[in-house]
Motif scaffolding. Structure first.
Motif, PDB file in Angstrom:
ATOM      1  N   TYR A 195     -12.266  -2.579  -5.434  1.00  0.00           N
ATOM      2  CA  TYR A 195     -13.448  -1.931  -4.875  1.00  0.00           C
ATOM      3  C   TYR A 195     -14.729  -2.484  -5.503  1.00  0.00           C
ATOM      4  O   TYR A 195     -15.712  -2.749  -4.799  1.00  0.00           O
ATOM      5  CB  TYR A 195     -13.345  -0.409  -5.078  1.00  0.00           C
ATOM      6  CG  TYR A 195     -14.632   0.278  -4.753  1.00  0.00           C
ATOM      7  CD1 TYR A 195     -15.174   0.189  -3.469  1.00  0.00           C
ATOM      8  CD2 TYR A 195     -15.341   0.966  -5.735  1.00  0.00           C
ATOM      9  CE1 TYR A 195     -16.381   0.785  -3.173  1.00  0.00           C
ATOM     10  CE2 TYR A 195     -16.540   1.561  -5.435  1.00  0.00           C
ATOM     11  CZ  TYR A 195     -17.060   1.463  -4.159  1.00  0.00           C
ATOM     12  OH  TYR A 195     -18.259   2.043  -3.866  1.00  0.00           O
ATOM     13  N   LEU A 218      -5.262   9.959  -2.022  1.00  0.00           N
ATOM     14  CA  LEU A 218      -5.021   9.670  -3.436  1.00  0.00           C
ATOM     15  C   LEU A 218      -5.954   8.583  -3.949  1.00  0.00           C
ATOM     16  O   LEU A 218      -6.341   8.586  -5.112  1.00  0.00           O
ATOM     17  CB  LEU A 218      -3.564   9.240  -3.632  1.00  0.00           C
ATOM     18  CG  LEU A 218      -2.551  10.362  -3.439  1.00  0.00           C
ATOM     19  CD1 LEU A 218      -1.150   9.794  -3.280  1.00  0.00           C
ATOM     20  CD2 LEU A 218      -2.592  11.324  -4.609  1.00  0.00           C
ATOM     21  N   HIS A 251      -8.620   9.174  -7.081  1.00  0.00           N
ATOM     22  CA  HIS A 251      -8.610   8.466  -8.358  1.00  0.00           C
ATOM     23  C   HIS A 251      -9.691   7.386  -8.451  1.00  0.00           C
ATOM     24  O   HIS A 251     -10.075   6.999  -9.541  1.00  0.00           O
ATOM     25  CB  HIS A 251      -7.226   7.884  -8.626  1.00  0.00           C
ATOM     26  CG  HIS A 251      -6.199   8.946  -8.856  1.00  0.00           C
ATOM     27  ND1 HIS A 251      -6.180   9.700 -10.001  1.00  0.00           N
ATOM     28  CD2 HIS A 251      -5.189   9.420  -8.082  1.00  0.00           C
ATOM     29  CE1 HIS A 251      -5.186  10.564  -9.933  1.00  0.00           C
ATOM     30  NE2 HIS A 251      -4.581  10.429  -8.778  1.00  0.00           N
ATOM     31  N   LEU A 269      -6.877  -0.557  -8.209  1.00  0.00           N
ATOM     32  CA  LEU A 269      -7.661  -0.208  -7.030  1.00  0.00           C
ATOM     33  C   LEU A 269      -9.152  -0.357  -7.302  1.00  0.00           C
ATOM     34  O   LEU A 269      -9.878  -0.989  -6.531  1.00  0.00           O
ATOM     35  CB  LEU A 269      -7.324   1.213  -6.562  1.00  0.00           C
ATOM     36  CG  LEU A 269      -5.820   1.471  -6.334  1.00  0.00           C
ATOM     37  CD1 LEU A 269      -5.583   2.898  -5.858  1.00  0.00           C
ATOM     38  CD2 LEU A 269      -5.224   0.484  -5.337  1.00  0.00           C
ATOM     39  N   SER A 270      -9.612   0.174  -8.421  1.00  0.00           N
ATOM     40  CA  SER A 270     -11.044   0.106  -8.727  1.00  0.00           C
ATOM     41  C   SER A 270     -11.565  -1.333  -8.856  1.00  0.00           C
ATOM     42  O   SER A 270     -12.659  -1.628  -8.374  1.00  0.00           O
ATOM     43  CB  SER A 270     -11.352   0.908  -9.989  1.00  0.00           C
ATOM     44  OG  SER A 270     -11.016   2.265  -9.780  1.00  0.00           O
ATOM     45  N   ALA A 298      -4.952   3.472 -10.737  1.00  0.00           N
ATOM     46  CA  ALA A 298      -6.184   3.331  -9.947  1.00  0.00           C
ATOM     47  C   ALA A 298      -7.205   2.462 -10.685  1.00  0.00           C
ATOM     48  O   ALA A 298      -7.816   1.566 -10.102  1.00  0.00           O
ATOM     49  CB  ALA A 298      -6.769   4.704  -9.635  1.00  0.00           C
ATOM     50  N   ALA A 300      -1.521   8.055 -12.967  1.00  0.00           N
ATOM     51  CA  ALA A 300      -2.138   7.773 -11.661  1.00  0.00           C
ATOM     52  C   ALA A 300      -3.534   7.186 -11.863  1.00  0.00           C
ATOM     53  O   ALA A 300      -3.923   6.217 -11.197  1.00  0.00           O
ATOM     54  CB  ALA A 300      -2.217   9.051 -10.825  1.00  0.00           C
ATOM     55  N   GLN A 301      -4.265   7.767 -12.818  1.00  0.00           N
ATOM     56  CA  GLN A 301      -5.609   7.266 -13.083  1.00  0.00           C
ATOM     57  C   GLN A 301      -5.559   5.839 -13.641  1.00  0.00           C
ATOM     58  O   GLN A 301      -6.390   4.997 -13.296  1.00  0.00           O
ATOM     59  CB  GLN A 301      -6.320   8.213 -14.055  1.00  0.00           C
ATOM     60  CG  GLN A 301      -7.819   7.979 -14.157  1.00  0.00           C
ATOM     61  CD  GLN A 301      -8.530   8.191 -12.820  1.00  0.00           C
ATOM     62  OE1 GLN A 301      -8.360   9.212 -12.178  1.00  0.00           O
ATOM     63  NE2 GLN A 301      -9.307   7.192 -12.375  1.00  0.00           N
ATOM     64  N   ASN A 336       0.810  -1.211   0.000  1.00  0.00           N
ATOM     65  CA  ASN A 336       0.000   0.000   0.000  1.00  0.00           C
ATOM     66  C   ASN A 336       0.846   1.265   0.000  1.00  0.00           C
ATOM     67  O   ASN A 336       0.529   2.230  -0.696  1.00  0.00           O
ATOM     68  CB  ASN A 336      -0.971   0.011   1.191  1.00  0.00           C
ATOM     69  CG  ASN A 336      -2.295  -0.608   0.808  1.00  0.00           C
ATOM     70  OD1 ASN A 336      -2.830  -0.334  -0.263  1.00  0.00           O
ATOM     71  ND2 ASN A 336      -2.806  -1.478   1.654  1.00  0.00           N
ATOM     72  N   ILE A 375       1.771   6.403  -7.165  1.00  0.00           N
ATOM     73  CA  ILE A 375       0.692   7.290  -7.626  1.00  0.00           C
ATOM     74  C   ILE A 375       1.090   8.753  -7.438  1.00  0.00           C
ATOM     75  O   ILE A 375       0.912   9.593  -8.307  1.00  0.00           O
ATOM     76  CB  ILE A 375      -0.637   6.987  -6.889  1.00  0.00           C
ATOM     77  CG1 ILE A 375      -1.204   5.635  -7.349  1.00  0.00           C
ATOM     78  CG2 ILE A 375      -1.670   8.097  -7.141  1.00  0.00           C
ATOM     79  CD1 ILE A 375      -2.553   5.284  -6.754  1.00  0.00           C
ATOM     80  N   ARG A 376       1.640   9.038  -6.280  1.00  0.00           N
ATOM     81  CA  ARG A 376       2.040  10.414  -5.981  1.00  0.00           C
ATOM     82  C   ARG A 376       3.073  10.931  -6.985  1.00  0.00           C
ATOM     83  O   ARG A 376       3.049  12.091  -7.366  1.00  0.00           O
ATOM     84  CB  ARG A 376       2.620  10.483  -4.561  1.00  0.00           C
ATOM     85  CG  ARG A 376       2.755  11.867  -3.979  1.00  0.00           C
ATOM     86  CD  ARG A 376       3.531  11.831  -2.662  1.00  0.00           C
ATOM     87  NE  ARG A 376       2.977  10.892  -1.705  1.00  0.00           N
ATOM     88  CZ  ARG A 376       2.001  11.174  -0.860  1.00  0.00           C
ATOM     89  NH1 ARG A 376       1.476  12.373  -0.855  1.00  0.00           N
ATOM     90  NH2 ARG A 376       1.566  10.269  -0.018  1.00  0.00           N
ATOM     91  N   MET A 402       0.879   4.187  -2.946  1.00  0.00           N
ATOM     92  CA  MET A 402       0.683   5.620  -2.719  1.00  0.00           C
ATOM     93  C   MET A 402       1.872   6.408  -3.253  1.00  0.00           C
ATOM     94  O   MET A 402       1.714   7.460  -3.847  1.00  0.00           O
ATOM     95  CB  MET A 402       0.491   5.912  -1.228  1.00  0.00           C
ATOM     96  CG  MET A 402      -0.802   5.372  -0.640  1.00  0.00           C
ATOM     97  SD  MET A 402      -2.289   5.797  -1.604  1.00  0.00           S
ATOM     98  CE  MET A 402      -2.874   4.157  -2.060  1.00  0.00           C
ATOM     99  N   ASP A 441      -1.154  12.771 -13.777  1.00  0.00           N
ATOM    100  CA  ASP A 441      -2.562  12.432 -13.545  1.00  0.00           C
ATOM    101  C   ASP A 441      -3.045  11.252 -14.386  1.00  0.00           C
ATOM    102  O   ASP A 441      -3.808  10.411 -13.919  1.00  0.00           O
ATOM    103  CB  ASP A 441      -3.452  13.656 -13.835  1.00  0.00           C
ATOM    104  CG  ASP A 441      -3.648  14.494 -12.579  1.00  0.00           C
ATOM    105  OD1 ASP A 441      -3.013  14.169 -11.544  1.00  0.00           O
ATOM    106  OD2 ASP A 441      -4.428  15.461 -12.619  1.00  0.00           O
TER     107      ASP A 441
END
Lengths: 212, 212
Positions: free
Chosen positions: A138, B178, B182, A134-135, A130, A126-127, A111, A118-119, A115, A123
């Motif tokens: 989720y 973050l 995203h 990550l999506s 995600a 990073a998208q 994790n 991504i940081r 981060m 953009d």
């Protein structure tokens, strides 16, 4: 990529790319850090650090490749679990929690590394990270919790917030070895500790979500 | 320390020390970082950055002073809650969880800052920090959970592991802006989000610990 011979003039032994990633992960896990020095990587892997440039471009590329290796395995495994026929939502969630603890035991840095990458990305990148890693997790939570609520076995729990509760509780435990060391006189991640925390996590989370 | 005039030859306005700490905390919170540049600190606070040297020695000293300010408030508040007469263990735990969310909303950087300062300290200083700030919180959990188990309102839950569950779940949420940005198209810590997460946290943790 050819297995041997490249523009650096170095021989790239078979499996060198995987070995660099394995070694980078091991250094982060043992040191409880999310950075590595290329000289340590070279020393530990027995490979010339010019191979990092060859395979990954630079250290940032290596970190991103490690991130993708680890997340790809998680996304594949979670997708397979959610799609599994013949398992009820409670069994799937118990099994998922079991595996989350295993995952953070294996890659406790993940994790924080995510981060950081991504940081340090623009953009668009990073998208993409995600969206790729990550999506999907989720969405799997939305599906799994939604199925359980529909079946009447789970209480109405917000899957987005539940996602933070689970990953936070587990991540925090395995990534704060310094707390273990100074408060509890224990500074290695033993399998005994993993199993104890797994039992606790499954117990308290399932009690928290199951309908009475 | 004199309020004005010192070896740097600078005037130190009244309240300058507290303002430097407040500003450093605000920069970390807004940027979701645990580092600050002295030039940004100077710009934002309107104070000469030589005052950092005057009050704190260097940036590491400033970070440690911020850590102590934030933890001292938490330890004092938790001790007072545990000692409170006439409240049952369930009410105390609900109230504590309420305040943990408030705390991380106010100082979302605190756990990461703690790990950083401990990591950068020698063993003696690391142990002092753990003894001063981490162990008191853990002992409060032992007391609070132990009282509830004795009273028959809590299930048998390991307070050490429970401590990680709670702080991890809350910390993770507020320190991963973050992910919010995203995955959930939301990148500020609003009071609405805080209240929603507070309700979720109290709900799932209390359901997880209360005896049926």
């Amino acid at each position: 990529m050819t297995p041997a011979g490249n523009e650096t003039g170095l021989a790239a032994p078979p499996g060198a790319r995987a070995l660099l990633l394995d070694t980078a992960g091991a250094i982060m896990r043992e040191g409880d850090v999310i950075d590595i020095s290329l000289s340590e990587l070279s020393l530990r892997s027995g490979l010339n650090s010019a191979l990092v440039k060859y395979y990954f471009g630079n250290k940032a590329g290596l970190l991103k490749a490690l991130l993708e290796r680890d997340w790809q395995a998680i996304v594949t495994s979670v997708d397979a679990l959610v799609a599994k026929d013949g398992w009820d939502p409670e069994s799937k969630l118990r099994r998922h929690l079991w595996k989350v603890v295993d995952t953070f035991y294996a890659v406790p840095y993940l994790n924080r590394l995510t981060m950081r990458v991504i940081r340090e990305s623009d953009d668009v990148e990073a998208q993409r990270i995600a969206d790729s890693y990550l999506s999907p997790i989720y969405r799997a939570y939305e599906q799994l919790i939604g199925d359980g609520v529909k079946a009447g076995v789970f209480r109405e729990i917000d899957p987005q917030l539940f996602y933070f509760t689970v990953t936070g509780a587990v991540d925090r435990f395995f990534s704060t070895r310094l707390v273990l060391k100074h408060c509890f006189d224990q500074d290695t991640l033993t399998e005994e500790l993993r199993d104890r925390y797994r039992e606790h996590t499954i117990d308290i989370i399932m009690a928290g979500i199951l309908a009475r």
